[in-house]
Scaffold this active site. Structure first.
Site, PDB file in Angstrom:
ATOM      1  N   LYS A  22      68.390 -16.322  -1.212  1.00 12.37           N
ATOM      2  CA  LYS A  22      67.733 -17.568  -0.824  1.00 12.37           C
ATOM      3  C   LYS A  22      68.735 -18.544  -0.213  1.00 12.37           C
ATOM      4  O   LYS A  22      68.480 -19.149   0.834  1.00 12.37           O
ATOM      5  CB  LYS A  22      67.081 -18.219  -2.049  1.00 12.37           C
ATOM      6  CG  LYS A  22      66.407 -19.553  -1.743  1.00 12.37           C
ATOM      7  CD  LYS A  22      66.093 -20.342  -2.987  1.00 12.37           C
ATOM      8  CE  LYS A  22      67.294 -21.134  -3.431  1.00 12.37           C
ATOM      9  NZ  LYS A  22      66.978 -22.467  -3.968  1.00 12.37           N
ATOM     10  N   ASN A  23      69.891 -18.689  -0.856  1.00 12.94           N
ATOM     11  CA  ASN A  23      70.865 -19.684  -0.413  1.00 12.94           C
ATOM     12  C   ASN A  23      71.580 -19.289   0.872  1.00 12.94           C
ATOM     13  O   ASN A  23      72.264 -20.115   1.478  1.00 12.94           O
ATOM     14  CB  ASN A  23      71.883 -19.957  -1.524  1.00 12.94           C
ATOM     15  CG  ASN A  23      71.270 -20.745  -2.671  1.00 12.94           C
ATOM     16  OD1 ASN A  23      70.249 -21.415  -2.501  1.00 12.94           O
ATOM     17  ND2 ASN A  23      71.868 -20.652  -3.843  1.00 12.94           N
ATOM     18  N   ARG A  93      65.759 -29.646  -0.878  1.00  9.46           N
ATOM     19  CA  ARG A  93      66.980 -30.275  -0.393  1.00  9.46           C
ATOM     20  C   ARG A  93      67.554 -29.599   0.846  1.00  9.46           C
ATOM     21  O   ARG A  93      68.140 -30.254   1.713  1.00  9.46           O
ATOM     22  CB  ARG A  93      68.014 -30.278  -1.522  1.00  9.46           C
ATOM     23  CG  ARG A  93      69.280 -30.970  -1.134  1.00  9.46           C
ATOM     24  CD  ARG A  93      70.243 -31.151  -2.271  1.00  9.46           C
ATOM     25  NE  ARG A  93      71.352 -31.959  -1.786  1.00  9.46           N
ATOM     26  CZ  ARG A  93      71.319 -33.274  -1.671  1.00  9.46           C
ATOM     27  NH1 ARG A  93      70.243 -33.939  -2.016  1.00  9.46           N
ATOM     28  NH2 ARG A  93      72.355 -33.933  -1.202  1.00  9.46           N
ATOM     29  N   CYS A 117      65.783 -29.840  -6.482  1.00 11.15           N
ATOM     30  CA  CYS A 117      66.036 -29.876  -7.922  1.00 11.15           C
ATOM     31  C   CYS A 117      66.597 -31.233  -8.348  1.00 11.15           C
ATOM     32  O   CYS A 117      67.418 -31.825  -7.661  1.00 11.15           O
ATOM     33  CB  CYS A 117      67.031 -28.795  -8.326  1.00 11.15           C
ATOM     34  SG  CYS A 117      66.343 -27.142  -8.462  1.00 11.15           S
ATOM     35  N   ASP A 307      75.392 -22.103 -10.563  1.00 11.17           N
ATOM     36  CA  ASP A 307      74.042 -21.541 -10.608  1.00 11.17           C
ATOM     37  C   ASP A 307      73.879 -20.454 -11.669  1.00 11.17           C
ATOM     38  O   ASP A 307      72.763 -19.978 -11.891  1.00 11.17           O
ATOM     39  CB  ASP A 307      73.655 -20.962  -9.239  1.00 11.17           C
ATOM     40  CG  ASP A 307      73.191 -22.035  -8.266  1.00 11.17           C
ATOM     41  OD1 ASP A 307      73.020 -23.193  -8.690  1.00 11.17           O
ATOM     42  OD2 ASP A 307      72.993 -21.717  -7.084  1.00 11.17           O
ATOM     43  N   ILE A 329      80.309 -29.285 -11.682  1.00  8.97           N
ATOM     44  CA  ILE A 329      79.758 -29.459 -10.333  1.00  8.97           C
ATOM     45  C   ILE A 329      78.677 -30.535 -10.311  1.00  8.97           C
ATOM     46  O   ILE A 329      78.722 -31.475  -9.511  1.00  8.97           O
ATOM     47  CB  ILE A 329      79.190 -28.133  -9.796  1.00  8.97           C
ATOM     48  CG1 ILE A 329      80.243 -27.018  -9.881  1.00  8.97           C
ATOM     49  CG2 ILE A 329      78.699 -28.304  -8.363  1.00  8.97           C
ATOM     50  CD1 ILE A 329      81.453 -27.222  -9.007  1.00  8.97           C
TER      51      ILE A 329
END
Length: 420
Positions: A22-23, A93, A117, A307, A329
């Site tokens: 996805k990223n 985002r 998120c 993540d 983070i």
């Protein structure tokens, strides 16, 4: 609103095919704006966030054809708008990633401030300062970022004062069509950025230093279409490996790569897992053993990924021993602690560190998902809990995990979607 009903079960066992990342797919889809021909993308995951990005590109006028579940063909030449509206951007985002491509290719971009998120402050000021360094004029008006350029963007030497994945991606996409040389210092090094850079090179971009913290881009006048396959999802891979380890199971994951997940694999081995790998597969076997507690600290790639933090917290909740999990983070990314404690987890918070004392089993309870990765931790917790766990607000999970219930069912888990 859909919910998951999860019955605690025995060890997860079996084989799964991992989906595309996805990223990686999100910035790659945004990058198709830069091309002057059709871009055919394979291994695109079927996810809510991907659907949102496709809807955004269609709103801009791009023609998009979806073939089956995982092939997307984009024709960027039909674009007729340079505005990414609030109605779409507020839900994801990554919508901010159209800013650089629109500005570089068409000289104009109007992008609403992004959503996604709720895991802390993730400002876009580095994106904007970098674009201004390339000669863009930017103003904030009515909740929109309005960017313009006169002539081509100009190459520059830009130091990012903090490591930012989205900022690196946006500035990289803008720089490929800028006039002259751009050097991006302190660039993020994530595999997904490498994948984006490789796509851009396939389209004709000239980029060196790929995979390092210094990216050098020699701007070109135009980019072509191409065929490209999205990399495997390292976070999905890690999530299923952690779930198997927490449940004392044995799994084999295909169409993935150990090279993009080294920090996670090291921690799984610390937890007592036997991990073997091949060119496109990873196998994990706990040999029926309870996992050992593992401490970790999140940091930018190649260190341990933020993540994967919440999934390891679920594992540590049933591990043998005491662990310390430190999140560096995002400031709000320990939100799953309260829900895990409802299930009997022994967790204490000290600033940005969770101290987890493992218990033999968790106890089922109704819980609520708060963000994408915290949701995954609750699924793992439900799998290693006695009784039936009901997880609310699973739309977070659908943003980032393709067919998660079907995949867990294939490993022998009892995960059911309840339609509301």
């Amino acid at each position: 609103m859909d919910k998951f009903l999860i019955s605690g079960s025995g060890p997860l066992t079996g084989e799964l095919r991992i989906s595309g990342s996805k990223n990686a797919a999100l910035p790659i889809l945004a990058a198709t704006i830069l091309a002057q021909g059709k871009v055919r993308l394979a291994n695109v995951p079927h996810l809510n966030d991907i659907s949102t990005m496709i809807a955004l590109l269609r709103t801009l006028g791009l023609t998009i054809e979806i073939q089956g579940d995982h092939v997307v063909i984009v024709d960027p030449n039909t674009i007729n708008s340079y505005t990414a509206p609030y109605e779409l951007v507020k839900t994801m985002r990554a919508s901010i990633l159209v800013l650089g491509p629109l500005l570089a290719r068409y000289g104009e971009a109007n992008v609403s401030f992004p959503g996604g998120c709720a895991i802390g402050s993730r400002p876009v000021d580095i994106h904007l300062r970098g674009l201004e360094a390339m000669g863009a004029s930017i103003e904030i008006d009515g909740g929109y970022i309005r960017a313009r350029r006169q002539g081509r963007l100009k190459g520059c030497h830009f130091l990012m004062d903090t490591v930012t994945v989205g900022g690196t991606e946006n500035l990289l996409m803008a720089a490929v069509l800028a006039e002259g040389k751009t050097i991006l210092e302190n660039a993020a090094r994530e595999p997904e950025i490498v994948d984006l850079a490789n796509l851009l090179v396939a389209m004709g971009a000239r980029i060196s230093g790929i995979g390092t913290s210094t990216l050098t881009i020699e701007g070109v006048e135009s980019l072509t279409g191409c065929d490209y396959s999205v990399m495997p999802d390292r976070i999905e891979t890690g999530t299923y490996l952690v779930a198997a380890a927490a449940s004392r199971g044995k799994v084999r994951l295909t169409h993935t790569s150990a090279s993009i997940l080294e920090a996670v694999i090291v921690k799984l081995q610390e937890a007592g897992a036997d991990v073997t790998t091949g060119e496109d597969w990873i196998a994990l076997d706990m040999n029926g053993r309870r996992p050992k507690a593992v401490s970790l600290k999140t940091a930018p790639y190649p260190a341990f990924p933020t993540d994967m933090q919440s999934q390891f917290m679920a594992l540590n909740a049933v591990a043998d021993g005491i662990s310390h999990i430190t999140e560096t983070i995002f400031e709000n990314r320990l939100v799953q602690v309260a829900e895990l404690k409802r299930m009997g987890a022994h967790i204490e918070l000290e600033h940005n560190t969770a101290i987890v004392t493992g218990v033999e089993r968790l106890k089922a309870a109704p819980v609520m998902a708060s963000d994408l990765r915290a949701s995954a931790s609750l699924v793992i917790a439900g799998l290693v809990a006695d009784g039936e766990t009901l997880i609310d607000r699973i739309y977070h999970i659908d943003r980032g995990y393709e067919a998660i219930e079907a995949k867990f069912q294939a490993l022998g888990a009892s995960v059911r979607r309840i339609k509301s």
